[in-house]
Design a protein around this motif. Structure first.
Motif, PDB file in Angstrom:
ATOM      1  N   LYS A  64       9.577  -3.200  -7.940  1.00  0.00           N
ATOM      2  CA  LYS A  64       8.654  -3.339  -9.072  1.00  0.00           C
ATOM      3  C   LYS A  64       9.127  -4.423 -10.044  1.00  0.00           C
ATOM      4  CE  LYS A  64       7.438   0.375 -11.168  1.00  0.00           C
ATOM      5  NZ  LYS A  64       7.173   1.696 -11.724  1.00  0.00           N
ATOM      6  N   LYS A  65      10.439  -4.510 -10.249  1.00  0.00           N
ATOM      7  CA  LYS A  65      10.989  -5.553 -11.122  1.00  0.00           C
ATOM      8  C   LYS A  65      10.681  -6.937 -10.569  1.00  0.00           C
ATOM      9  CE  LYS A  65      14.977  -3.683 -12.643  1.00  0.00           C
ATOM     10  NZ  LYS A  65      16.423  -3.539 -12.742  1.00  0.00           N
ATOM     11  N   MET A  66      10.834  -7.086  -9.260  1.00  0.00           N
ATOM     12  CA  MET A  66      10.571  -8.380  -8.616  1.00  0.00           C
ATOM     13  C   MET A  66       9.089  -8.731  -8.682  1.00  0.00           C
ATOM     14  SD  MET A  66      13.441  -9.604  -7.761  1.00  0.00           S
ATOM     15  CE  MET A  66      14.257  -8.743  -9.089  1.00  0.00           C
ATOM     16  N   ILE A  67       8.227  -7.746  -8.551  1.00  0.00           N
ATOM     17  CA  ILE A  67       6.788  -7.995  -8.697  1.00  0.00           C
ATOM     18  C   ILE A  67       6.503  -8.499 -10.106  1.00  0.00           C
ATOM     19  CG2 ILE A  67       4.524  -6.880  -8.885  1.00  0.00           C
ATOM     20  CD1 ILE A  67       5.369  -5.145  -6.498  1.00  0.00           C
ATOM     21  N   ALA A  68       7.105  -7.858 -11.098  1.00  0.00           N
ATOM     22  CA  ALA A  68       6.889  -8.272 -12.482  1.00  0.00           C
ATOM     23  C   ALA A  68       7.371  -9.701 -12.723  1.00  0.00           C
ATOM     24  CB  ALA A  68       7.591  -7.308 -13.436  1.00  0.00           C
ATOM     25  N   ARG A  69       8.444 -10.094 -12.051  1.00  0.00           N
ATOM     26  CA  ARG A  69       8.967 -11.455 -12.225  1.00  0.00           C
ATOM     27  C   ARG A  69       8.128 -12.493 -11.491  1.00  0.00           C
ATOM     28  NH1 ARG A  69      15.424 -10.534 -11.340  1.00  0.00           N
ATOM     29  NH2 ARG A  69      15.756  -9.317 -13.231  1.00  0.00           N
ATOM     30  N   LYS A  70       7.593 -12.137 -10.337  1.00  0.00           N
ATOM     31  CA  LYS A  70       6.910 -13.109  -9.480  1.00  0.00           C
ATOM     32  C   LYS A  70       5.404 -13.173  -9.717  1.00  0.00           C
ATOM     33  CE  LYS A  70      10.614 -14.287  -7.240  1.00  0.00           C
ATOM     34  NZ  LYS A  70      11.189 -15.593  -7.371  1.00  0.00           N
ATOM     35  N   CYS A  71       4.837 -12.130 -10.266  1.00  0.00           N
ATOM     36  CA  CYS A  71       3.385 -12.082 -10.460  1.00  0.00           C
ATOM     37  C   CYS A  71       3.061 -12.051 -11.952  1.00  0.00           C
ATOM     38  CB  CYS A  71       2.800 -10.817  -9.828  1.00  0.00           C
ATOM     39  SG  CYS A  71       3.048 -10.680  -8.065  1.00  0.00           S
ATOM     40  N   SER A  72       1.897 -12.528 -12.266  1.00  0.00           N
ATOM     41  CA  SER A  72       1.386 -12.347 -13.623  1.00  0.00           C
ATOM     42  C   SER A  72       0.976 -10.888 -13.761  1.00  0.00           C
ATOM     43  CB  SER A  72       0.159 -13.227 -13.862  1.00  0.00           C
ATOM     44  OG  SER A  72       0.499 -14.583 -13.729  1.00  0.00           O
ATOM     45  N   THR A  73       1.025 -10.379 -14.983  1.00  0.00           N
ATOM     46  CA  THR A  73       0.580  -9.003 -15.192  1.00  0.00           C
ATOM     47  C   THR A  73      -0.860  -8.857 -14.719  1.00  0.00           C
ATOM     48  OG1 THR A  73       2.067  -8.724 -17.059  1.00  0.00           O
ATOM     49  CG2 THR A  73       0.241  -7.180 -16.910  1.00  0.00           C
ATOM     50  N   TRP A  74      -1.697  -9.806 -15.108  1.00  0.00           N
ATOM     51  CA  TRP A  74      -3.098  -9.815 -14.683  1.00  0.00           C
ATOM     52  C   TRP A  74      -3.261 -10.891 -13.629  1.00  0.00           C
ATOM     53  CZ3 TRP A  74      -6.540  -6.163 -15.852  1.00  0.00           C
ATOM     54  CH2 TRP A  74      -6.240  -5.324 -16.920  1.00  0.00           C
ATOM     55  N   ILE A 102       0.405  -0.874  -8.957  1.00  0.00           N
ATOM     56  CA  ILE A 102       1.620  -0.424  -8.261  1.00  0.00           C
ATOM     57  C   ILE A 102       2.057   0.938  -8.796  1.00  0.00           C
ATOM     58  CG2 ILE A 102       4.064  -0.916  -7.831  1.00  0.00           C
ATOM     59  CD1 ILE A 102       2.161  -2.751  -6.272  1.00  0.00           C
ATOM     60  N   ASP A 103       2.024   1.114 -10.116  1.00  0.00           N
ATOM     61  CA  ASP A 103       2.402   2.403 -10.701  1.00  0.00           C
ATOM     62  C   ASP A 103       1.443   3.514 -10.274  1.00  0.00           C
ATOM     63  OD1 ASP A 103       4.640   1.464 -12.003  1.00  0.00           O
ATOM     64  OD2 ASP A 103       3.609   1.147 -13.912  1.00  0.00           O
ATOM     65  N   TYR A 104       0.152   3.184 -10.171  1.00  0.00           N
ATOM     66  CA  TYR A 104      -0.858   4.188  -9.828  1.00  0.00           C
ATOM     67  C   TYR A 104      -0.675   4.712  -8.408  1.00  0.00           C
ATOM     68  CZ  TYR A 104      -5.392   6.452  -9.463  1.00  0.00           C
ATOM     69  OH  TYR A 104      -6.385   7.379  -9.279  1.00  0.00           O
ATOM     70  N   ILE A 105      -0.321   3.824  -7.480  1.00  0.00           N
ATOM     71  CA  ILE A 105      -0.156   4.246  -6.085  1.00  0.00           C
ATOM     72  C   ILE A 105       1.320   4.216  -5.669  1.00  0.00           C
ATOM     73  CG2 ILE A 105      -2.493   3.687  -5.332  1.00  0.00           C
ATOM     74  CD1 ILE A 105      -1.505   1.029  -4.306  1.00  0.00           C
ATOM     75  N   ASP A 106       2.196   4.444  -6.625  1.00  0.00           N
ATOM     76  CA  ASP A 106       3.633   4.293  -6.374  1.00  0.00           C
ATOM     77  C   ASP A 106       4.166   5.187  -5.263  1.00  0.00           C
ATOM     78  OD1 ASP A 106       3.556   6.668  -7.844  1.00  0.00           O
ATOM     79  OD2 ASP A 106       5.417   6.223  -8.908  1.00  0.00           O
ATOM     80  N   THR A 107       3.701   6.402  -5.142  1.00  0.00           N
ATOM     81  CA  THR A 107       4.220   7.302  -4.118  1.00  0.00           C
ATOM     82  C   THR A 107       3.985   6.738  -2.722  1.00  0.00           C
ATOM     83  OG1 THR A 107       3.841   9.196  -5.562  1.00  0.00           O
ATOM     84  CG2 THR A 107       4.163   9.656  -3.221  1.00  0.00           C
ATOM     85  N   LEU A 157       7.488   1.322   1.741  1.00  0.00           N
ATOM     86  CA  LEU A 157       8.644   0.441   1.598  1.00  0.00           C
ATOM     87  C   LEU A 157       9.877   1.072   2.253  1.00  0.00           C
ATOM     88  CD1 LEU A 157       9.901  -2.138   0.441  1.00  0.00           C
ATOM     89  CD2 LEU A 157      10.185  -0.914  -1.742  1.00  0.00           C
ATOM     90  N   SER A 158      10.063   2.349   2.050  1.00  0.00           N
ATOM     91  CA  SER A 158      11.189   3.059   2.635  1.00  0.00           C
ATOM     92  C   SER A 158      11.122   3.019   4.166  1.00  0.00           C
ATOM     93  CB  SER A 158      11.207   4.508   2.148  1.00  0.00           C
ATOM     94  OG  SER A 158      12.233   5.220   2.762  1.00  0.00           O
ATOM     95  N   GLU A 213      15.634   3.720  -6.143  1.00  0.00           N
ATOM     96  CA  GLU A 213      16.294   2.525  -6.670  1.00  0.00           C
ATOM     97  C   GLU A 213      15.707   1.249  -6.053  1.00  0.00           C
ATOM     98  OE1 GLU A 213      18.541   0.783  -9.387  1.00  0.00           O
ATOM     99  OE2 GLU A 213      18.488   2.954  -9.135  1.00  0.00           O
ATOM    100  N   VAL A 214      15.481   1.275  -4.758  1.00  0.00           N
ATOM    101  CA  VAL A 214      14.874   0.127  -4.089  1.00  0.00           C
ATOM    102  C   VAL A 214      13.480  -0.125  -4.655  1.00  0.00           C
ATOM    103  CG1 VAL A 214      13.949  -0.711  -1.883  1.00  0.00           C
ATOM    104  CG2 VAL A 214      16.215   0.327  -1.971  1.00  0.00           C
ATOM    105  N   PHE A 215      12.721   0.942  -4.865  1.00  0.00           N
ATOM    106  CA  PHE A 215      11.373   0.778  -5.405  1.00  0.00           C
ATOM    107  C   PHE A 215      11.401   0.223  -6.827  1.00  0.00           C
ATOM    108  CE2 PHE A 215       7.363   2.414  -7.249  1.00  0.00           C
ATOM    109  CZ  PHE A 215       6.498   1.698  -6.446  1.00  0.00           C
ATOM    110  N   ARG A 216      12.358   0.676  -7.624  1.00  0.00           N
ATOM    111  CA  ARG A 216      12.491   0.130  -8.992  1.00  0.00           C
ATOM    112  C   ARG A 216      12.766  -1.368  -8.946  1.00  0.00           C
ATOM    113  NH1 ARG A 216      14.569   5.144 -10.821  1.00  0.00           N
ATOM    114  NH2 ARG A 216      16.585   4.710  -9.903  1.00  0.00           N
TER     115      ARG A 216
END
Length: 65
Positions: free
Chosen positions: A44-54, A10-15, A21-22, A38-41
């Motif tokens: 990303k937080k929700m992805i971190a909560r819902k998904c495993s890092t790997w 997600i960070d690599y293709i964030d743009t 998303l916008s 802000e929406v993207f941040r």
């Protein structure tokens, strides 16, 4: 199965993801205004909560040069 670091992807293709998303939000909520970054941040937080890092993904979804 391959393992991918979803947060790093997600960070690599964030743009591109932030723009997509916008545009999605603009289509679904045309009268609302959003701070894209802000929406993207939050996204990303929700992805971190819902998904495993790997995350395990089928090998057919990973191509390595």
């Amino acid at each position: 199965m391959a393992k991918v670091n979803i947060e790093e992807i997600i960070d690599y293709i964030d743009t591109d993801i932030r723009k997509a998303l916008s545009e999605t939000l603009k289509q679904h909520f045309p009268k609302e205004s959003f701070n894209d970054r802000e929406v993207f941040r939050t996204f990303k937080k929700m992805i971190a909560r819902k998904c495993s890092t790997w995350e395990d993904v089928p090998d057919i979804f990973v191509e390595k040069d």
